[in-house]
Motif scaffolding. Structure first.
Motif, PDB file in Angstrom:
ATOM      1  N   GLN A  74       0.825  -1.211   0.000  1.00  0.00           N
ATOM      2  CA  GLN A  74       0.000   0.000   0.000  1.00  0.00           C
ATOM      3  C   GLN A  74       0.860   1.263   0.000  1.00  0.00           C
ATOM      4  O   GLN A  74       0.644   2.163  -0.816  1.00  0.00           O
ATOM      5  CB  GLN A  74      -0.931   0.012   1.198  1.00  0.00           C
ATOM      6  CG  GLN A  74      -1.899   1.197   1.176  1.00  0.00           C
ATOM      7  CD  GLN A  74      -2.744   1.292   2.427  1.00  0.00           C
ATOM      8  OE1 GLN A  74      -2.229   1.224   3.535  1.00  0.00           O
ATOM      9  NE2 GLN A  74      -4.042   1.436   2.258  1.00  0.00           N
ATOM     10  N   LEU A  78       0.974   4.162  -3.222  1.00  0.00           N
ATOM     11  CA  LEU A  78       0.076   5.295  -3.004  1.00  0.00           C
ATOM     12  C   LEU A  78       0.257   6.395  -4.053  1.00  0.00           C
ATOM     13  O   LEU A  78      -0.718   6.897  -4.626  1.00  0.00           O
ATOM     14  CB  LEU A  78       0.284   5.862  -1.599  1.00  0.00           C
ATOM     15  CG  LEU A  78      -0.377   5.081  -0.464  1.00  0.00           C
ATOM     16  CD1 LEU A  78       0.118   5.572   0.888  1.00  0.00           C
ATOM     17  CD2 LEU A  78      -1.894   5.205  -0.546  1.00  0.00           C
ATOM     18  N   ALA A 129      -4.464   0.892  -1.642  1.00  0.00           N
ATOM     19  CA  ALA A 129      -3.780   2.072  -2.184  1.00  0.00           C
ATOM     20  C   ALA A 129      -4.701   2.837  -3.132  1.00  0.00           C
ATOM     21  O   ALA A 129      -4.772   4.074  -3.091  1.00  0.00           O
ATOM     22  CB  ALA A 129      -2.500   1.650  -2.906  1.00  0.00           C
TER      23      ALA A 129
END
Length: 501
Positions: A74, A78, A129
């Motif tokens: 994640q 991002l 994400a």
């Protein structure tokens, strides 16, 4: 040549009513439902660790990877996810994130080996994400500037609600079902949110159609994942170990290459001009320090409640809930947004973080005397966070052009991931160092030291040592939050004066 944020034209994703999208509050409810799914999953897994160890035969390293696979994927994706949302459509990426998160939850719930569960958690990290970057971006598009602080406050309140409810929900599910239920419960929520997104959420994207920055995406993913891995590995393997130093070196080199590349191409993922913007830098620096102090301190406080005060995990979760409840109450009622509007962003962030620092200091100095001091500290932290955190997120998003809102959401999420991971690692290392210097037996953790203690006096001495280490760490966290408020407030004040001039 790279254009500055001021030179970029604002995006107009679709015709909207003068007061914003006519269904904006209903859409915000859908977005918050998506966020709640992700946040609950982040916290509920910690409660299931004993069950996973017993039923899957998971070793300590397996448990670490079950947790870290999600956070590494994640945090690494991002920025890339935010850029993809801006280019290809935020509604599409939000729907894709919900679908991936739902499929990952299904695979995780039915996994019969640690390897399958780790792989499923990594897949859920991809969906997480996409979700975390697009939610804020969509909110910025559908609300007027006057309503954005309140909308972001509600988003922040839902994050806090998920943080508090995760352990409680996990404890309830494990008392009635097997461990896989904590993942399968995500599926109906994800399906409901996905249908609502398809029906209600308007599409929006960057009208300039910037070309995809593939090399930037690769570099940012590798660099951020390596940086987060070095941070979370430091306490376990030692900050001077070869593994940590090598990973940190890779992170520095790759992120430096990413910054160089972004400053040279005509269509960068992140415009380097952002880092010359006082509003942006003030919000980012404050955001890192607020999550540093909050994330690290609360991580240590839960250990203190269970190991020193003797609370069960469910009871410890209930006793930390006042923090989240204060954030929820002040943001859902709009009180925090009104305070922030009256004070102005710089003062709201400075005062809010000052109140948070006072709460951390109260816990540090009074936690050993029972729950009353801890409760006071939690209420102060919740009050300060209710005002400062949404103002910080809004400052980050408002410093970035609307057509880059997805990247803004990615930056906001990256700041939170980085600050929290750094806080847990650094404050945890401070506690462990102080604890190891004071205990009368040779041990690396509080449970091990208590098991090795030969008398009640030794056990009392060990718990006192842990409390002393907790006090030192929480005071450092309080200082970090206070400094963050001063730095962020000063930079944002200078930015406002520059805008006025």
């Amino acid at each position: 040549m790279t254009t500055s944020p001021q030179e970029q034209a604002p995006v107009q994703p679709q015709p909207e009513a003068p007061g914003g999208h006519p269904q904006r509050w209903l859409i915000l409810g859908v977005l918050c439902l998506a966020v709640l799914t992700v946040v609950l999953d982040n916290t509920v897994l910690n409660v299931a660790i004993p069950s996973l160890t017993r039923e899957l035969g998971a070793a300590t390293s397996d448990i670490q990877w079950m947790i870290n696979a999600y956070s590494l994927v994640q945090s690494g994706l991002l920025l890339t996810a935010g850029s993809a949302a801006d280019r290809y459509g935020r509604k599409k990426m939000l729907a894709a994130g919900l679908a991936l998160f739902g499929v990952g939850s299904l695979v995780a719930g039915l996994a019969d080996s640690t390897g399958q569960l780790i792989a499923a958690r990594a897949g859920m990290g991809v969906g997480g994400a996409l979700l975390m970057t697009t939610v804020l971006a969509v909110a910025i598009q559908i609300f007027t500037p006057e309503e954005q602080p309140k909308a972001i406050g509600i988003w922040a309140a839902v994050n806090s609600l998920g943080f508090a409810a995760g352990p409680l929900l996990g404890g309830f599910m494990l008392n009635h079902f097997w461990w896989g239920a904590i993942f399968l419960i995500n599926i109906p929520v994800a399906v409901l949110a996905l249908v609502a997104v398809v029906v209600l959420v308007p599409e929006s994207k960057n009208p300039h159609g910037d070309r995809p920055d593939l090399l930037g995406a690769v570099l940012s993913t590798i660099g951020m994942a390596a940086l987060v891995y070095a941070i979370i590995s430091g306490p376990e393997h030692g900050w001077t170990s070869g593994r940590v130093l090598l990973t940190a070196a890779v992170a520095v080199v790759v992120l430096a290459a990413f910054a160089y590349w972004e400053s040279r191409i005509p269509y960068p993922m992140i415009d380097m001009h952002f880092f010359r913007n006082r509003r942006f830098m003030g919000a980012v620096s404050g955001g890192v320090l607020i999550t540093f102090g909050m994330g690290g301190s609360l991580f240590l406080l839960t250990q203190h409640m269970q190991f020193v005060l003797g609370y069960e995990p469910l009871e410890a979760g209930l006793r930390t809930a006042p923090l989240a409840l204060m954030i929820v109450a002040l943001n859902f009622t709009g009180v925090a947004a009104k305070w922030a509007a009256r004070l102005g962003t710089p003062l709201a962030i400075g005062l809010g973080m000052g109140v948070m620092a006072a709460g951390l200091a109260a816990i540090a100095t009074m936690a050993s005397g029972g729950y009353a001091g801890t409760l006071l500290g939690l209420v102060l932290i919740g009050t300060g966070a209710a005002v400062a955190s949404p103002a910080m997120s809004h400052a980050i998003m408002s410093a970035i052009p609307p057509e880059k809102a997805g990247v803004g959401g990615g930056i906001n999420g990256t700041v939170a991931e980085f600050g929290t991971g750094l806080g847990v690692a650094v404050l945890g290392a401070l506690l462990n160092s102080r604890f190891a210097a004071l205990i009368p037996v040779a041990a690396t953790s509080l449970p091990a030291a208590l098991a090795a203690a030969g008398s009640a006096d030794e056990k009392a001495e060990i718990t006192d040592a842990f409390s002393s280490g907790l006090e030192t760490s929480l005071l450092v966290g309080a200082l970090a939050v206070l400094l963050g408020g001063l730095v962020a407030g000063a930079l944002l004040r200078r930015a406002e004066r520059g805008d006025t001039a």
